[in-house]
Design a protein around this motif. Structure first.
Motif, PDB file in Angstrom:
ATOM      1  N   ARG A   1      79.740  60.827  28.798  1.00  0.00           N
ATOM      2  CA  ARG A   1      81.305  62.345  28.279  1.00  0.00           C
ATOM      3  C   ARG A   1      80.756  63.800  29.189  1.00  0.00           C
ATOM      4  O   ARG A   1      82.270  64.125  28.926  1.00  0.00           O
ATOM      5  CB  ARG A   1      79.478  62.963  27.161  1.00  0.00           C
ATOM      6  CG  ARG A   1      79.342  62.188  25.749  1.00  0.00           C
ATOM      7  CD  ARG A   1      78.533  62.709  24.950  1.00  0.00           C
ATOM      8  NE  ARG A   1      77.373  63.383  25.707  1.00  0.00           N
ATOM      9  CZ  ARG A   1      75.687  63.067  25.218  1.00  0.00           C
ATOM     10  NH1 ARG A   1      76.097  61.351  24.987  1.00  0.00           N
ATOM     11  NH2 ARG A   1      75.179  62.968  25.706  1.00  0.00           N
ATOM     12  N   THR A   2      80.401  63.722  29.599  1.00  0.00           N
ATOM     13  CA  THR A   2      80.830  64.461  31.190  1.00  0.00           C
ATOM     14  C   THR A   2      82.558  64.273  31.793  1.00  0.00           C
ATOM     15  O   THR A   2      83.059  65.290  31.808  1.00  0.00           O
ATOM     16  CB  THR A   2      79.974  64.551  32.200  1.00  0.00           C
ATOM     17  OG1 THR A   2      79.057  65.232  31.769  1.00  0.00           O
ATOM     18  CG2 THR A   2      80.759  65.954  33.156  1.00  0.00           C
ATOM     19  N   ASN A   3      82.421  63.110  32.776  1.00  0.00           N
ATOM     20  CA  ASN A   3      83.760  62.850  32.669  1.00  0.00           C
ATOM     21  C   ASN A   3      84.964  63.087  31.667  1.00  0.00           C
ATOM     22  O   ASN A   3      85.878  62.843  32.182  1.00  0.00           O
ATOM     23  CB  ASN A   3      83.360  60.953  33.246  1.00  0.00           C
ATOM     24  CG  ASN A   3      83.078  61.005  33.826  1.00  0.00           C
ATOM     25  OD1 ASN A   3      82.486  61.883  35.236  1.00  0.00           O
ATOM     26  ND2 ASN A   3      82.977  59.703  34.262  1.00  0.00           N
ATOM     27  N   GLN A   4      84.804  62.542  30.266  1.00  0.00           N
ATOM     28  CA  GLN A   4      85.621  62.827  29.548  1.00  0.00           C
ATOM     29  C   GLN A   4      85.856  63.858  29.279  1.00  0.00           C
ATOM     30  O   GLN A   4      87.319  64.447  29.229  1.00  0.00           O
ATOM     31  CB  GLN A   4      84.789  62.206  28.010  1.00  0.00           C
ATOM     32  CG  GLN A   4      85.352  60.944  27.801  1.00  0.00           C
ATOM     33  CD  GLN A   4      84.256  60.474  26.420  1.00  0.00           C
ATOM     34  OE1 GLN A   4      84.153  61.149  25.767  1.00  0.00           O
ATOM     35  NE2 GLN A   4      84.594  59.324  26.086  1.00  0.00           N
ATOM     36  N   VAL A   5      85.573  65.073  29.430  1.00  0.00           N
ATOM     37  CA  VAL A   5      85.528  66.827  29.416  1.00  0.00           C
ATOM     38  C   VAL A   5      86.422  67.134  30.830  1.00  0.00           C
ATOM     39  O   VAL A   5      87.471  67.478  30.585  1.00  0.00           O
ATOM     40  CB  VAL A   5      83.817  67.733  29.038  1.00  0.00           C
ATOM     41  CG1 VAL A   5      84.329  68.613  29.200  1.00  0.00           C
ATOM     42  CG2 VAL A   5      83.644  66.920  28.290  1.00  0.00           C
ATOM     43  N   LEU A   6      85.752  66.713  32.017  1.00  0.00           N
ATOM     44  CA  LEU A   6      86.392  66.933  32.812  1.00  0.00           C
ATOM     45  C   LEU A   6      88.017  66.316  32.966  1.00  0.00           C
ATOM     46  O   LEU A   6      89.044  66.999  33.470  1.00  0.00           O
ATOM     47  CB  LEU A   6      85.748  66.141  34.598  1.00  0.00           C
ATOM     48  CG  LEU A   6      84.538  66.821  34.487  1.00  0.00           C
ATOM     49  CD1 LEU A   6      83.140  65.923  35.828  1.00  0.00           C
ATOM     50  CD2 LEU A   6      84.497  68.206  35.136  1.00  0.00           C
ATOM     51  N   GLU A   7      87.955  65.295  32.360  1.00  0.00           N
ATOM     52  CA  GLU A   7      89.440  64.452  32.201  1.00  0.00           C
ATOM     53  C   GLU A   7      90.184  65.538  31.283  1.00  0.00           C
ATOM     54  O   GLU A   7      91.439  65.403  31.122  1.00  0.00           O
ATOM     55  CB  GLU A   7      88.812  62.907  31.899  1.00  0.00           C
ATOM     56  CG  GLU A   7      89.026  62.017  33.088  1.00  0.00           C
ATOM     57  CD  GLU A   7      89.240  60.246  32.564  1.00  0.00           C
ATOM     58  OE1 GLU A   7      88.888  60.349  31.415  1.00  0.00           O
ATOM     59  OE2 GLU A   7      88.443  60.047  32.984  1.00  0.00           O
ATOM     60  N   LYS A   8      89.760  65.765  30.527  1.00  0.00           N
ATOM     61  CA  LYS A   8      90.620  66.550  29.070  1.00  0.00           C
ATOM     62  C   LYS A   8      91.234  67.804  29.711  1.00  0.00           C
ATOM     63  O   LYS A   8      91.970  68.181  29.917  1.00  0.00           O
ATOM     64  CB  LYS A   8      90.069  66.918  28.323  1.00  0.00           C
ATOM     65  CG  LYS A   8      90.795  67.618  26.860  1.00  0.00           C
ATOM     66  CD  LYS A   8      89.705  67.463  25.743  1.00  0.00           C
ATOM     67  CE  LYS A   8      90.181  68.249  24.953  1.00  0.00           C
ATOM     68  NZ  LYS A   8      91.581  69.444  25.023  1.00  0.00           N
ATOM     69  N   GLU A   9      89.908  68.517  30.610  1.00  0.00           N
ATOM     70  CA  GLU A   9      90.461  70.228  31.533  1.00  0.00           C
ATOM     71  C   GLU A   9      91.174  69.214  32.183  1.00  0.00           C
ATOM     72  O   GLU A   9      92.134  70.408  32.524  1.00  0.00           O
ATOM     73  CB  GLU A   9      88.785  70.578  32.123  1.00  0.00           C
ATOM     74  CG  GLU A   9      87.675  70.446  30.640  1.00  0.00           C
ATOM     75  CD  GLU A   9      86.675  71.414  31.607  1.00  0.00           C
ATOM     76  OE1 GLU A   9      86.612  71.169  32.818  1.00  0.00           O
ATOM     77  OE2 GLU A   9      85.962  72.111  31.147  1.00  0.00           O
ATOM     78  N   TYR A  10      91.482  68.483  33.640  1.00  0.00           N
ATOM     79  CA  TYR A  10      92.249  68.467  34.408  1.00  0.00           C
ATOM     80  C   TYR A  10      93.566  67.891  33.537  1.00  0.00           C
ATOM     81  O   TYR A  10      94.974  68.239  34.223  1.00  0.00           O
ATOM     82  CB  TYR A  10      91.966  66.754  35.058  1.00  0.00           C
ATOM     83  CG  TYR A  10      92.640  66.435  36.280  1.00  0.00           C
ATOM     84  CD1 TYR A  10      92.936  66.683  37.302  1.00  0.00           C
ATOM     85  CD2 TYR A  10      93.557  65.174  35.552  1.00  0.00           C
ATOM     86  CE1 TYR A  10      93.515  66.532  38.031  1.00  0.00           C
ATOM     87  CE2 TYR A  10      94.352  65.298  37.293  1.00  0.00           C
ATOM     88  CZ  TYR A  10      94.495  65.926  38.048  1.00  0.00           C
ATOM     89  OH  TYR A  10      95.449  65.749  39.122  1.00  0.00           O
ATOM     90  N   SER A  11      93.658  66.908  32.502  1.00  0.00           N
ATOM     91  CA  SER A  11      94.920  66.719  31.720  1.00  0.00           C
ATOM     92  C   SER A  11      95.839  68.277  31.340  1.00  0.00           C
ATOM     93  O   SER A  11      96.558  68.445  32.079  1.00  0.00           O
ATOM     94  CB  SER A  11      95.145  66.089  30.695  1.00  0.00           C
ATOM     95  OG  SER A  11      94.635  64.662  31.317  1.00  0.00           O
ATOM     96  N   ASP A  12      94.648  68.994  30.856  1.00  0.00           N
ATOM     97  CA  ASP A  12      95.551  70.642  30.509  1.00  0.00           C
ATOM     98  C   ASP A  12      95.409  71.094  32.015  1.00  0.00           C
ATOM     99  O   ASP A  12      96.916  72.488  31.104  1.00  0.00           O
ATOM    100  CB  ASP A  12      94.419  70.809  29.645  1.00  0.00           C
ATOM    101  CG  ASP A  12      93.946  70.500  28.541  1.00  0.00           C
ATOM    102  OD1 ASP A  12      94.560  69.184  27.965  1.00  0.00           O
ATOM    103  OD2 ASP A  12      92.562  70.794  27.432  1.00  0.00           O
ATOM    104  N   ALA A  13      95.132  71.256  32.948  1.00  0.00           N
ATOM    105  CA  ALA A  13      95.810  71.837  33.981  1.00  0.00           C
ATOM    106  C   ALA A  13      96.933  71.255  34.106  1.00  0.00           C
ATOM    107  O   ALA A  13      97.847  72.142  34.768  1.00  0.00           O
ATOM    108  CB  ALA A  13      94.670  71.765  35.366  1.00  0.00           C
ATOM    109  N   VAL A  14      97.444  70.215  34.486  1.00  0.00           N
ATOM    110  CA  VAL A  14      98.018  69.464  35.015  1.00  0.00           C
ATOM    111  C   VAL A  14      99.688  70.160  33.740  1.00  0.00           C
ATOM    112  O   VAL A  14     100.795  70.115  34.812  1.00  0.00           O
ATOM    113  CB  VAL A  14      98.783  68.033  35.219  1.00  0.00           C
ATOM    114  CG1 VAL A  14      99.373  67.226  35.529  1.00  0.00           C
ATOM    115  CG2 VAL A  14      97.303  67.816  36.550  1.00  0.00           C
ATOM    116  N   ALA A  15      98.780  69.847  32.661  1.00  0.00           N
ATOM    117  CA  ALA A  15     100.100  69.804  32.077  1.00  0.00           C
ATOM    118  C   ALA A  15     100.665  71.881  31.575  1.00  0.00           C
ATOM    119  O   ALA A  15     101.908  72.154  31.446  1.00  0.00           O
ATOM    120  CB  ALA A  15      99.615  69.934  30.584  1.00  0.00           C
TER     121      ALA A  15
END
Length: 201
Positions: free
Chosen positions: A118-132
């Motif tokens: 669950r933590t990895n999913q949250v971090l990946e989503k935050e990373y994708s949002d930051a890149v966008a």
């Protein structure tokens, strides 16, 4: 008691334990703690009436003359209630505890892995949002790779310098045309930026 002569009852127990320990049941422990008679008191009285175990020479059956001090009679130990645990029962109990421990840690590990996923999913989503967000902030309207302006005039200046390496003043006209072209292009860029941002002065 009184007029009748009382005869003490003794019980000899052979102890085969190499450590010299005598095991007692939980019932005896509870009786000693509470001080109340146990449920099996009647049965222990019957057991106490039995003859001494062994050859009979290890403990006296009657007291000596009253003028001599009598040696103290060793306390009798009688097993009552449940029997002590055997080595097989102890081994089975330890194996059961180990199985319970394995089940506990397996469940704990699964819970930690689920939490990590669950933590990895949250971090990946935050990373994708930051890149966008970064791409959106720094995206420009003209992303094309274009050549610097006035490249043809630049080539003329270089060719003139190569033809006249020791007489560079002969290339003054080409240099002036190249400089005018660069300045004209610079002025156009400034006008475009001013038109794009009318609020900035």
């Amino acid at each position: 008691m009184g007029a009748t002569s009382s005869r003490p009852r003794t019980l000899v127990v052979n102890n085969d334990s190499p450590a010299g320990l005598i095991e007692i049941s939980d019932d005896v422990v509870q009786r000693l703690k509470s001080g109340h008679p146990s449920k099996t008191q009647g049965r222990s009285a019957d057991d106490a009436q039995q003859q001494p175990i062994g050859d009979g020479s290890s403990a006296p059956t009657a007291r000596g003359p009253s003028s001599y001090p009598n040696p103290p009679v060793p306390p009798s130990v009688v097993y009552q209630g449940e029997l002590p645990l055997t080595s097989m029962q102890v081994l089975q109990e330890k194996e059961r505890e180990l199985r319970e421990n394995d089940v506990y840690w397996t469940q704990r590990l699964k819970a930690l892995e689920a939490n990590l996923a669950r933590t990895n999913q949250v971090l990946e989503k935050e990373y994708s949002d930051a890149v966008a967000d970064v791409k959106k902030r720094f995206a420009t309207t003209a992303v094309q790779q274009q050549l610097p302006p006035c490249q043809d005039l630049k080539a003329k200046v270089i060719a003139c310098y190569r033809q006249n390496p020791h007489e560079t003043l002969r290339c003054a006209e080409e240099v002036k045309q190249f400089t005018d072209c660069v300045n004209q292009h610079r002025i156009q860029l400034l006008h475009q930026r001013a038109a794009a941002d009318p609020g900035k002065k």
